[in-house]
Design an enzyme around this catalytic site. Structure first.
Site, short mmCIF file in Angstrom:
data_model
loop_
_atom_site.label_atom_id
_atom_site.label_comp_id
_atom_site.label_asym_id
_atom_site.label_seq_id
_atom_site.Cartn_x
_atom_site.Cartn_y
_atom_site.Cartn_z
N GLY A 31 -9.84 -3.71 -2.22
CA GLY A 31 -10.74 -4.75 -1.73
C GLY A 31 -12.19 -4.44 -2.05
O GLY A 31 -12.97 -5.34 -2.43
N VAL A 54 -5.29 2.43 -0.28
CA VAL A 54 -5.23 1.72 -1.55
C VAL A 54 -5.66 0.27 -1.37
O VAL A 54 -6.45 -0.26 -2.16
CB VAL A 54 -3.81 1.80 -2.15
CG1 VAL A 54 -3.71 0.92 -3.40
CG2 VAL A 54 -3.47 3.24 -2.51
N ASP A 55 -5.16 -0.38 -0.34
CA ASP A 55 -5.58 -1.76 -0.06
C ASP A 55 -7.09 -1.84 0.15
O ASP A 55 -7.76 -2.74 -0.38
CB ASP A 55 -4.88 -2.27 1.21
CG ASP A 55 -3.51 -2.84 0.92
OD1 ASP A 55 -3.25 -3.24 -0.22
OD2 ASP A 55 -2.68 -2.88 1.85
N MET A 56 -7.64 -0.92 0.92
CA MET A 56 -9.05 -0.98 1.26
C MET A 56 -9.92 -0.70 0.03
O MET A 56 -10.92 -1.39 -0.21
CB MET A 56 -9.36 0.01 2.38
CG MET A 56 -8.69 -0.37 3.70
SD MET A 56 -8.69 0.93 4.93
CE MET A 56 -10.43 1.01 5.32
N ASP A 82 0.81 -1.21 0.00
CA ASP A 82 0.00 0.00 0.00
C ASP A 82 0.85 1.27 0.00
O ASP A 82 0.62 2.17 -0.79
CB ASP A 82 -0.93 -0.01 1.22
CG ASP A 82 -1.78 1.23 1.32
OD1 ASP A 82 -2.92 1.22 0.83
OD2 ASP A 82 -1.30 2.23 1.90
#
Length: 360
Positions: A173, A168-170, A140
């Site tokens: 997802g 970014v990860d969230m 991220d």
């Protein structure tokens, strides 16, 4: 309660954040999620942050609710056979192995598609799996830097600044979960599955949103404004006499009420430079220099009441713990407390006020 994805089974071969977040969202909608972990190591996040019990952390639990965990050694033929058997009983597979990693184990999309054509197979990676950076691991913080997100965050005089959470990860997802839902809907019409490929870099670039379009329009980086809005003034975090508050003056009528009724500066409302948002934005520094001393004269609660009476959106700036334990969170039933099988009830439970469930 009937949830829309009841009867859907998700096989979660992912770890850390983006993939597990996708699978958790599907679980929140009612899907049965089976999380596959390494027998010895487990998910990396079992060792990140505040410890919960013997094998979990707050980080791990925040992205793995509504799941059942099974340990499988994918490097063995027996482990690969178990996954293939589970695939035949599943609707969705989520994975974030390095490009080609599962293909070597006989668990790539084409291999499992031959086994179950209606399977929806979601691959999450750092970069385009068909591009020259396919083998690079995705983190991220690295993506926040490469996608220009750190460059638009923070105060102008600061170094580029990351977001407080792994945004970014969230977002990746969430985008992945949206794509899975679309593929499930498509499958009801066609009977066919689909391979979804989601890259952190692509998603990081997308969430630049209006900043990204302004950068292309201006052919340069837009300025950084910290807690202020890039194009609406006054709009941001301001200091009162006893603490910070958020004030969002969203249109010209609101600004007139703000100037006349809240800070009692009709001269600002009558100033031609400030009659439109375009003018206020062009003369941002001059306007803020006039507003900020006025706001510092009054207590925060007084300002919040005056702003609310004038119909101007506003709010306190709370600490995270304050927000989580606030009356607003409690009455919205946004937190639910459950006893952990090893750790028991969370330490704050004894101090928390009772919260009714929806079935009371």
């Amino acid at each position: 309660m009937h949830l829309p994805l009841q009867g859907v089974r998700v096989l979660d071969l992912s770890r850390v954040l983006a993939g597990p977040w996708c699978a958790m969202v599907l679980g929140d909608f009612g899907a049965e999620v089976i999380k596959i972990e390494h027998p010895r190591r487990g998910d990396d996040t079992r060792d990140w942050g505040a410890r919960v019990g013997e094998t979990e952390t707050a980080y791990f639990n925040s992205v793995n609710r509504n799941k059942r965990s099974v340990t499988v050694n994918l490097q063995t033929e027996a482990g690969q056979r178990i996954v293939r058997e589970l695939v035949q009983q599943s609707d969705v597979l989520v994975q974030n192995f390095k490009a080609g990693g599962l293909d070597k184990l006989g668990l790539g999309y084409e291999q499992l598609k031959a086994l179950k054509p209606e399977l929806i197979y979601c691959s999450i990676s750092g970069y385009d799996r068909s591009g020259p950076e396919a083998a690079r691991p995705g983190y991220d913080l690295v993506i926040q830097g490469e996608a220009g997100l750190m460059a638009i965050n923070g105060e102008p005089q600061q170094q580029p600044l990351k977001f407080g959470v792994a945004a970014v990860d969230m977002f990746t997802g969430m985008y992945a979960a949206q794509a899975v839902l679309a593929a499930l809907y498509e499958r009801t019409r066609t009977g066919r599955g689909r391979h979804i490929e989601m890259a952190l870099y692509d998603c990081g670039l997308m969430i630049s949103a209006y900043y990204g379009l302004e950068a292309l329009q201006l052919q340069k980086d837009p300025p950084r404004y910290g807690n202020a809005h890039p194009s609406i003034v006054p709009y941001g975090v301001f200091d009162s006499a006893d603490g910070p508050l958020v004030i969002t003056v969203g249109n010209n009528l609101q600004f007139e009420r703000f100037a006349r009724e809240v800070i009692e500066r009709p001269d600002l409302a009558d100033d031609e430079r400030f009659k439109t948002n375009a003018g206020r934005s062009a003369h941002r520094d001059r306007l803020l220099a006039a507003i900020e001393p006025e706001l510092r004269r009054y207590p925060r609660d007084w300002l919040l009441r005056r702003l609310a009476d004038a119909g101007i959106p506003c709010g306190e700036v709370l600490g995270l713990h304050e927000a989580l334990t606030s009356d607003r969170t409690r009455t919205g039933q946004l937190l639910h407390h459950y006893a952990h099988p090893v750790a028991g009830l969370p330490p704050f439970w004894a101090r928390a006020r009772p919260m009714c469930c929806a079935s009371c």
